[in-house]
Design an enzyme around this catalytic site. Structure first.
Site, PDB file in Angstrom:
ATOM      1  N   PHE A   1       0.777  -1.247  -0.022  1.00 18.24           N
ATOM      2  CA  PHE A   1       0.115   0.079  -0.065  1.00 18.24           C
ATOM      3  C   PHE A   1       0.984   1.250  -0.095  1.00 18.24           C
ATOM      4  O   PHE A   1       0.220   2.294   0.185  1.00 18.24           O
ATOM      5  CB  PHE A   1      -1.086   0.065   1.236  1.00 18.24           C
ATOM      6  CG  PHE A   1      -0.212  -0.421   2.518  1.00 18.24           C
ATOM      7  CD1 PHE A   1       0.335   0.401   3.126  1.00 18.24           C
ATOM      8  CD2 PHE A   1      -0.582  -1.833   2.773  1.00 18.24           C
ATOM      9  CE1 PHE A   1       1.037  -0.053   4.354  1.00 18.24           C
ATOM     10  CE2 PHE A   1       0.139  -2.317   4.158  1.00 18.24           C
ATOM     11  CZ  PHE A   1       1.022  -1.243   4.859  1.00 18.24           C
ATOM     12  N   TYR A   2       2.066   1.160  -0.478  1.00 16.74           N
ATOM     13  CA  TYR A   2       2.891   2.368  -0.400  1.00 16.74           C
ATOM     14  C   TYR A   2       2.730   3.002  -1.774  1.00 16.74           C
ATOM     15  O   TYR A   2       3.482   2.628  -2.817  1.00 16.74           O
ATOM     16  CB  TYR A   2       4.506   2.040  -0.367  1.00 16.74           C
ATOM     17  CG  TYR A   2       4.685   1.625   1.006  1.00 16.74           C
ATOM     18  CD1 TYR A   2       4.137   1.699   2.213  1.00 16.74           C
ATOM     19  CD2 TYR A   2       6.245   1.221   1.350  1.00 16.74           C
ATOM     20  CE1 TYR A   2       4.561   1.295   3.324  1.00 16.74           C
ATOM     21  CE2 TYR A   2       6.685   1.131   2.472  1.00 16.74           C
ATOM     22  CZ  TYR A   2       5.839   1.010   3.431  1.00 16.74           C
ATOM     23  OH  TYR A   2       6.383   0.932   4.877  1.00 16.74           O
ATOM     24  N   GLY A   3       1.722   3.676  -1.837  1.00 14.75           N
ATOM     25  CA  GLY A   3       1.425   4.381  -3.251  1.00 14.75           C
ATOM     26  C   GLY A   3       0.267   3.476  -3.842  1.00 14.75           C
ATOM     27  O   GLY A   3       0.491   2.392  -4.025  1.00 14.75           O
TER      28      GLY A   3
ATOM     29  N   LYS B   1       5.381  -4.902   3.224  1.00 21.46           N
ATOM     30  CA  LYS B   1       4.151  -5.139   4.156  1.00 21.46           C
ATOM     31  C   LYS B   1       2.878  -5.419   3.491  1.00 21.46           C
ATOM     32  O   LYS B   1       2.860  -4.606   2.362  1.00 21.46           O
ATOM     33  CB  LYS B   1       4.165  -3.973   5.030  1.00 21.46           C
ATOM     34  CG  LYS B   1       5.123  -4.083   6.238  1.00 21.46           C
ATOM     35  CD  LYS B   1       4.737  -2.816   7.291  1.00 21.46           C
ATOM     36  CE  LYS B   1       4.952  -1.522   6.573  1.00 21.46           C
ATOM     37  NZ  LYS B   1       6.504  -1.278   6.033  1.00 21.46           N
TER      38      LYS B   1
END
Length: 338
Positions: A54-56, A86
């Protein structure tokens, strides 16, 4: 303590590199700048990389697609990098989701997007209280047994959860625990988490070691944060708390000035060294810093050693100072140490 730690059967440096900032901003950073920063990290031995599903959220401008582009452009780096990713979050609702179906979908998605056949370290970002740990960890064990996951990393969890993870998965399958550790995030030394990690010899992957940039001294008021910056929502960056928390920065700047280093280097040095002074002196810490500029990466990787008297002085500051406001905000704060 050794300057090497074993993660998923491979050696990593005691400093690692967090990748979230490359794709977690409201603007696009060119690949050339990203790749230069990543290569600088690797050239200094910081080969433990931390990413997130979910990093971006804008395909293909997310962290996983970025990594695939990097490894395509730099195939020589594939065998140098130990990658932790993650997952386990529903980013639409901002709530944990560790259901077996969600975890399987995430692991498959990570493998597909990165173009890798194995995730060195799979990390569940927050504990999902609606799903028994046994059900979630059973899925993790399946992928470990098939070789698609090298090891597991719980994140922002309690000492009790770490013990359960050891019981369910076996200590040999838990490579590290990801936690926020910095001069203003010292809770793990008070709530039993550091103690259990030292007991089992599990390294701590210490993220946000500079308090999301606050402890660098670059911000002098809440107005210094750019529009659209996520940190504007965080309690400690709110105008009513900012000046109170700035006291810690000012005290750190005083020591750094005498030391002849930057506030950032001082804060990072404390995180690197605190494990050797805490408990029985055997707590392993991998410092995970993030930076988007090549010069920032190089600065943060310059080795600064604090003397015992300097560490004692910092300990005295931490005993007299308590940060105002939570590390996150709202219900996100309630997800910590579950």
């Amino acid at each position: 303590m050794s300057d090497k730690i074993t993660i998923a059967g491979r050696e990593v440096g005691t400093t690692g590199f967090g990748l979230m900032a490359f794709t977690g901003r409201p603007f696009i950073i060119p690949d050339a700048e990203i790749f230069a920063s990543i290569n600088t990290s690797l050239s200094h031995g910081a080969n433990f990389f931390v990413s997130g599903e979910f990093y971006g959220l804008r395909d293909p401008a997310d962290n996983l697609h970025m990594l695939k582009r990097y490894f395509t452009a730099h195939p020589e780096a594939v065998d140098k990098v130990v990658l932790s990713v993650k997952a386990g979050m529903n980013w639409v609702t901002r709530t944990p989701d560790s259901s077996p179906a969600a975890l399987r979908a995430s692991i498959d998605n990570i493998l597909e997007k990165t173009g890798r056949d194995r995730i060195d370290v799979f990390c569940i970002a927050r504990v999902d209280k609606t799903i028994p740990l046994e059900e979630s960890y059973k899925v993790v064990k399946e992928y470990i047994d098939t070789g698609k996951i090298g090891s597991f990393c719980p994140s922002e969890c309690s000492a009790e959860t770490i013990r359960k993870a050891v019981d369910i998965l076996g200590k040999e399958n838990i490579s590290c625990v990801e936690l926020e550790v910095s001069l203003w995030a010292t809770e793990i030394f008070e709530n039993g988490v550091a103690e259990v990690c030292e007991e089992f010899g599990i390294p701590i992957a210490a993220y946000s070691p500079l308090g999301r940039g606050f402890l660098t001294g670059q911000f002098k008021s809440a107005d210094d944060l750019p529009e659209g910056d996520m940190r504007k929502h965080f309690d400690r960056f709110k105008p009513e708390n900012f000046d109170k928390n700035l006291r810690l920065v000012e005290m750190v700047e005083g020591i750094a000035g005498r030391k002849g280093c930057t506030s950032s280097q001082l804060g990072l040095a404390w995180v690197r060294q605190v494990g050797g002074r805490w408990g029985k002196g055997g707590l392993k810490i991998i410092l995970i810093f993030g930076a988007t500029k090549q010069a920032q990466v190089a600065e943060n990787l310059q080795s600064v050693e604090l003397t015992d008297s300097e560490m004692d002085e910092i300990d005295g500051i931490l005993k007299s100072f308590k940060p105002t406001g939570g590390r996150y905000f709202g219900h996100l704060e309630g997800m910590l140490y579950q």
